[in-house]
Design an enzyme around this catalytic site. Structure first.
Site, PDB file in Angstrom:
ATOM      1  CE  LYS A   1       8.958  -1.211   4.409  1.00 46.00           C
ATOM      2  NZ  LYS A   1       8.825  -1.425   3.010  1.00 46.00           N
TER       3      LYS A   1
ATOM      4  CE  LYS B   1       4.710   3.986   3.295  1.00 50.13           C
ATOM      5  NZ  LYS B   1       5.279   3.331   2.130  1.00 50.13           N
TER       6      LYS B   1
ATOM      7  CE  LYS C   1       2.814  -3.089  -1.996  1.00 49.15           C
ATOM      8  NZ  LYS C   1       4.229  -3.117  -2.367  1.00 49.15           N
TER       9      LYS C   1
HETATM   10  N1  AQP Z   1       0.978   5.630   0.888  1.00 50.27           N
HETATM   11  C1  AQP Z   1       1.552   5.886  -0.264  1.00 50.27           C
HETATM   12  N2  AQP Z   1       1.279   7.035  -0.919  1.00 50.27           N
HETATM   13  C2  AQP Z   1       1.876   7.312  -2.125  1.00 50.27           C
HETATM   14  N3  AQP Z   1       2.738   6.473  -2.734  1.00 50.27           N
HETATM   15  C3  AQP Z   1       3.028   5.316  -2.119  1.00 50.27           C
HETATM   16  N4  AQP Z   1       3.817   4.275  -2.441  1.00 50.27           N
HETATM   17  C4  AQP Z   1       3.765   3.337  -1.454  1.00 50.27           C
HETATM   18  N5  AQP Z   1       2.939   3.736  -0.486  1.00 50.27           N
HETATM   19  C5  AQP Z   1       2.462   4.961  -0.854  1.00 50.27           C
HETATM   20  C6  AQP Z   1       4.586   4.206  -3.663  1.00 50.27           C
HETATM   21  O1  AQP Z   1       4.232   3.014  -4.345  1.00 50.27           O
HETATM   22  C7  AQP Z   1       5.365   2.548  -5.077  1.00 50.27           C
HETATM   23  C8  AQP Z   1       5.549   1.081  -4.817  1.00 50.27           C
HETATM   24  O2  AQP Z   1       5.808   0.865  -3.433  1.00 50.27           O
HETATM   25  P1  AQP Z   1       6.474  -0.490  -2.982  1.00 50.27           P
HETATM   26  O3  AQP Z   1       5.520  -1.570  -3.108  1.00 50.27           O
HETATM   27  O4  AQP Z   1       7.692  -0.727  -3.720  1.00 50.27           O
HETATM   28  O5  AQP Z   1       6.994  -0.275  -1.518  1.00 50.27           O
HETATM   29  P2  AQP Z   1       6.493   0.393  -0.238  1.00 50.27           P
HETATM   30  O6  AQP Z   1       6.761   1.854  -0.296  1.00 50.27           O
HETATM   31  O7  AQP Z   1       7.183  -0.341   0.832  1.00 50.27           O
HETATM   32  O8  AQP Z   1       4.931   0.110  -0.212  1.00 50.27           O
HETATM   33  P3  AQP Z   1       4.026   0.022   1.058  1.00 50.27           P
HETATM   34  O9  AQP Z   1       2.689  -0.187   0.533  1.00 50.27           O
HETATM   35  O10 AQP Z   1       4.168   1.165   1.954  1.00 50.27           O
HETATM   36  O11 AQP Z   1       4.537  -1.287   1.772  1.00 50.27           O
HETATM   37  P4  AQP Z   1       5.082  -1.485   3.245  1.00 50.27           P
HETATM   38  O12 AQP Z   1       3.884  -1.736   4.062  1.00 50.27           O
HETATM   39  O13 AQP Z   1       5.966  -2.698   3.114  1.00 50.27           O
HETATM   40  O14 AQP Z   1       5.837  -0.260   3.651  1.00 50.27           O
HETATM   41  C9  AQP Z   1       6.560   3.395  -4.650  1.00 50.27           C
HETATM   42  O15 AQP Z   1       6.820   4.357  -5.662  1.00 50.27           O
HETATM   43  C10 AQP Z   1       6.083   4.077  -3.397  1.00 50.27           C
HETATM   44  O16 AQP Z   1       6.672   5.346  -3.228  1.00 50.27           O
END
Ligand code: AQP
Length: 350
Positions: A118, A211, A214
């Site tokens: 990040k 992955k 968001k």
């Molecule tokens: N691609 C994924 N596959 C399975 N699980 C996922 N999670 C996130 N992406 C995937 C799980 O969703 C929960 C909440 O995630 P979060 O919002 O707290 O944070 P994150 O992991 O940063 O989500 P994103 O969507 O991937 O955001 P960015 O783009 O900021 O990196 C967690 O349990 C996570 O494991």
């Protein structure tokens, strides 16, 4: 204070809630309600660790906090039987983070891959909060002395850190913990990660090695929980694949990340294993499989999207759920904080 089995997990209100968040986390949140006391948190303190341009500013943060809450409820979480709240309403998260900042080691945080990803190349410019994110996450879990944490695969390393922090606190303060009535010497039980199901890491629809996320600049890389049926169909039809038909056995998916991802999504949404899905679709054309996947996604996700829309039309109701959840979460958090302060030796009002 006996240890009771308790589930805690959180989702960041950073917009674009997607199928990965749903299958990797929220589906398991719903399932665990049957067997455990659960606390589900919209982690707004985590959201602001990124630059304001990423989380969108105050109006967006409030909107996204309500949207994650709406998604929890629309997916089937019962905020009356369990606890749903936003993190910033319970001050113990920040307080316990400070104590844990003095327990966690810089070397441990330097190993965290999510910070490296990040922060990117411009690490000097990342917020201190982003670096400290995993310590706040440990505090989130341990504030409720949670024993089980359902998360996607990407959070495994952070969970290991939470276990390390719990163990080091229990060791550093072992005598004090015992003298305050914890005969087993554990103020903080080391939490178990629950990383289960065929879609613990849902990948981007544009690149099967990345992955689903968001923050991906391409909206076509993910299926958002608020997408309508036409958008879902378009995104799945455009999803990257290879020219081969689907294999009949799971081993055949190994060198094919895009095919593996779509089969995993189908398996998770239909409650079947990848092997079962391949028994039905193996050997057939990708286009047929994609049509079936569109139908399944729309059937499963459309009711969630419409319920989210209904809930979002009444923000007062969503806020009331969060306030009630925070009141109930605060009772548990207060008890842990009192014990932690006594154990560390902070003088406080009895
Ligand atoms: N691609 C994924 N596959 C399975 N699980 C996922 N999670 C996130 N992406 C995937 C799980 O969703 C929960 C909440 O995630 P979060 O919002 O707290 O944070 P994150 O992991 O940063 O989500 P994103 O969507 O991937 O955001 P960015 O783009 O900021 O990196 C967690 O349990 C996570 O494991």
């Amino acid at each position: 204070m006996a240890i009771v089995e308790r589930v805690f997990s959180g989702v960041q209100p950073t917009g674009n809630l997607h199928l990965g968040n749903y299958l990797g986390a929220i589906v398991n949140f719903v399932r665990l309600q049957e067997t455990h006391n659960c606390i589900y948190c919209v982690v707004d303190l985590h959201a602001i660790t990124q630059p304001v341009s990423v989380w969108g500013g105050p109006t967006e943060l409030a909107r996204n906090t309500r949207e994650v809450t709406a998604a929890f409820i629309a997916a089937g979480i019962d905020p009356n039987k369990h606890i749903v709240f936003n993190q910033s309403q319970v001050t113990g998260h920040a307080e316990l983070t400070w104590i844990f900042n003095c327990v966690a080691r810089i070397g441990w945080l330097n190993r965290m891959t999510q910070f490296k990803e990040k922060a990117g190349k411009d690490r000097e410019n990342a917020s201190v909060g982003l670096y400290d994110y995993p310590v706040l996450m440990a505090a989130d879990i341990l504030l409720y002395r949670a024993t089980h944490v359902p998360v996607g695969e990407d959070q495994k390393q952070h969970l290991e850190l939470a276990r390390d922090i719990a163990q080091k606190f229990n060791n550093d303060f072992a005598d004090s913990i015992r003298s305050h009535g914890f005969a087993d010497g554990l103020l903080f039980p080391p939490p178990e990660p629950l990383i289960t199901g065929p879609a613990t890491r849902v990948m981007s629809l544009r690149d099967g090695t990345k992955k689903m996320s968001k923050s991906d600049s391409s909206d076509n890389s993910r299926i958002n929980l608020t997408d309508d049926a036409d958008t879902i169909a378009q995104k799945i039809r455009k999803a990257k694949t290879d020219p081969e038909p689907l294999p009949s056995e799971e081993k055949g998916l190994e060198p094919r990340p895009e095919a593996d991802n779509l089969v995993g999504i189908y398996a998770a949404l239909s409650g079947r294993s990848k092997a079962e899905v391949l028994r039905e679709f193996g050997g057939g054309q990708f286009s047929n499989f994609k049509n079936a996947l569109v139908e399944l996604c729309v059937t499963k996700l459309s009711p969630i999207a419409s319920e989210m829309k209904r809930l979002m039309a009444d923000p007062g109701h969503v806020d009331a759920i969060l306030i009630d959840g925070a009141d109930r979460a605060s009772v548990i958090a207060h008890e842990t904080m009192q014990a932690a302060k006594d154990i560390v030796g902070f003088i406080r009002k009895p």
